[in-house]
Design an enzyme around this catalytic site. Structure first.
Site, short mmCIF file in Angstrom:
data_model
loop_
_atom_site.label_atom_id
_atom_site.label_comp_id
_atom_site.label_asym_id
_atom_site.label_seq_id
_atom_site.Cartn_x
_atom_site.Cartn_y
_atom_site.Cartn_z
N HIS A 184 0.84 -1.20 0.00
CA HIS A 184 0.00 0.00 0.00
C HIS A 184 0.87 1.24 0.00
O HIS A 184 1.92 1.30 0.64
CB HIS A 184 -0.96 0.01 1.20
CG HIS A 184 -0.31 -0.21 2.52
ND1 HIS A 184 0.09 -1.45 2.97
CD2 HIS A 184 0.04 0.67 3.51
CE1 HIS A 184 0.64 -1.33 4.16
NE2 HIS A 184 0.63 -0.06 4.51
N HIS A 212 0.85 5.19 0.90
CA HIS A 212 0.17 6.25 1.62
C HIS A 212 0.30 7.54 0.80
O HIS A 212 1.42 7.94 0.42
CB HIS A 212 0.85 6.52 2.97
CG HIS A 212 0.84 5.37 3.94
ND1 HIS A 212 -0.03 5.31 5.01
CD2 HIS A 212 1.59 4.24 4.01
CE1 HIS A 212 0.21 4.20 5.71
NE2 HIS A 212 1.19 3.54 5.11
P1 5GP Z 1 1.44 0.63 7.44
O1 5GP Z 1 1.64 0.92 8.90
O2 5GP Z 1 1.42 -0.86 7.17
O3 5GP Z 1 2.37 1.36 6.52
O4 5GP Z 1 0.01 1.21 7.08
C1 5GP Z 1 -1.19 0.56 7.35
C2 5GP Z 1 -2.26 1.61 7.37
O5 5GP Z 1 -3.51 0.96 7.29
C3 5GP Z 1 -2.27 2.45 8.65
O6 5GP Z 1 -2.10 3.82 8.30
C4 5GP Z 1 -3.65 2.16 9.25
O7 5GP Z 1 -4.24 3.29 9.85
C5 5GP Z 1 -4.43 1.67 8.06
N1 5GP Z 1 -5.50 0.75 8.39
C6 5GP Z 1 -5.41 -0.33 9.23
N2 5GP Z 1 -6.58 -0.99 9.27
C7 5GP Z 1 -7.43 -0.31 8.44
C8 5GP Z 1 -8.80 -0.51 8.07
O8 5GP Z 1 -9.48 -1.45 8.51
N3 5GP Z 1 -9.34 0.37 7.22
C9 5GP Z 1 -8.62 1.43 6.71
N4 5GP Z 1 -9.27 2.25 5.88
N5 5GP Z 1 -7.33 1.65 7.02
C10 5GP Z 1 -6.75 0.78 7.88
#
Ligand code: 5GP
Ligand code: ZN
Length: 114
Positions: A100, A102
Site C-alpha cells: 500500500h 500512503h
Molecule cells: P502501514 O503501517 O502498514 O504502513 O500502514 C497501514 C495503514 O492501514 C495504517 O495507516 C492504518 O491506519 C491503516 N488501516 C489499518 N486498518 C485499516 C482498516 O481497517 N481500514 C482502513 N481504511 N485503514 C486501515
C-alpha cells in the site's frame, strides 16, 4: 489471500471509504489519518510488500503513481504538496502486509520523517 485485511477491502468484505477503483487498483481513506488527506492506494492482487514486487509488476507500480497524482489533484493538495510513503518491515512500522502507498497531504510535512 485469506486473512489479509486489504484483500478483504478489495473483496468488499471489509468496509472502507473508497475514493478510486479500477481493474487493478483500489484507493480508500486511511482509518487513522495522519494528515488532512490520507489515502491508501493498493493493488487488487495480493502483494505482501515492496520486497515482493516482481519485474512484471512494473506497469502496476507506474499506475499507482498516476492514480496518486490524480487523487492529489482531486483532493486539492497537488499545488501545496504531498508525500507518498511505503513502509517496509519493522523499523519502518509496516503493519499491514498487502502493498500500500500512503498519499499524505494538507499540512506541512517534517523532514527527515520520524
Ligand atoms: P502501514 O503501517 O502498514 O504502513 O500502514 C497501514 C495503514 O492501514 C495504517 O495507516 C492504518 O491506519 C491503516 N488501516 C489499518 N486498518 C485499516 C482498516 O481497517 N481500514 C482502513 N481504511 N485503514 C486501515
Ligand atoms: Zn492482501
Amino acid at each position: 489471500m485469506a486473512d489479509c485485511l486489504f484483500c478483504g477491502i478489495v473483496d468488499g468484505k471489509i468496509k472502507a471509504n473508497l475514493v478510486y477503483q479500477d481493474e487493478r487498483l483500489v484507493a480508500f481513506k486511511d482509518i487513522n489519518p495522519q494528515a488532512p488527506v490520507h489515502i491508501l492506494i493498493i493493488p487488487r492482487k495480493h502483494v505482501a510488500g515492496v520486497l515482493d514486487v516482481e519485474t512484471s509488476d512494473g506497469a502496476l507500480i507506474g499506475e499507482i503513481f498516476q492514480v496518486a497524482a490524480r487523487l492529489a489533484c482531486e483532493q486539492g493538495i497537488a499545488e501545496s504538496g504531498f508525500r507518498i510513503v511505503v513502509n517496509s518491515g519493522a523499523n519502518a512500522g509496516q503493519s499491514v502486509f498487502h502493498l500500500h502507498y500512503h498519499l499524505l497531504g494538507g499540512r506541512r510535512m517534517a523532514w527527515p520523517p520520524g
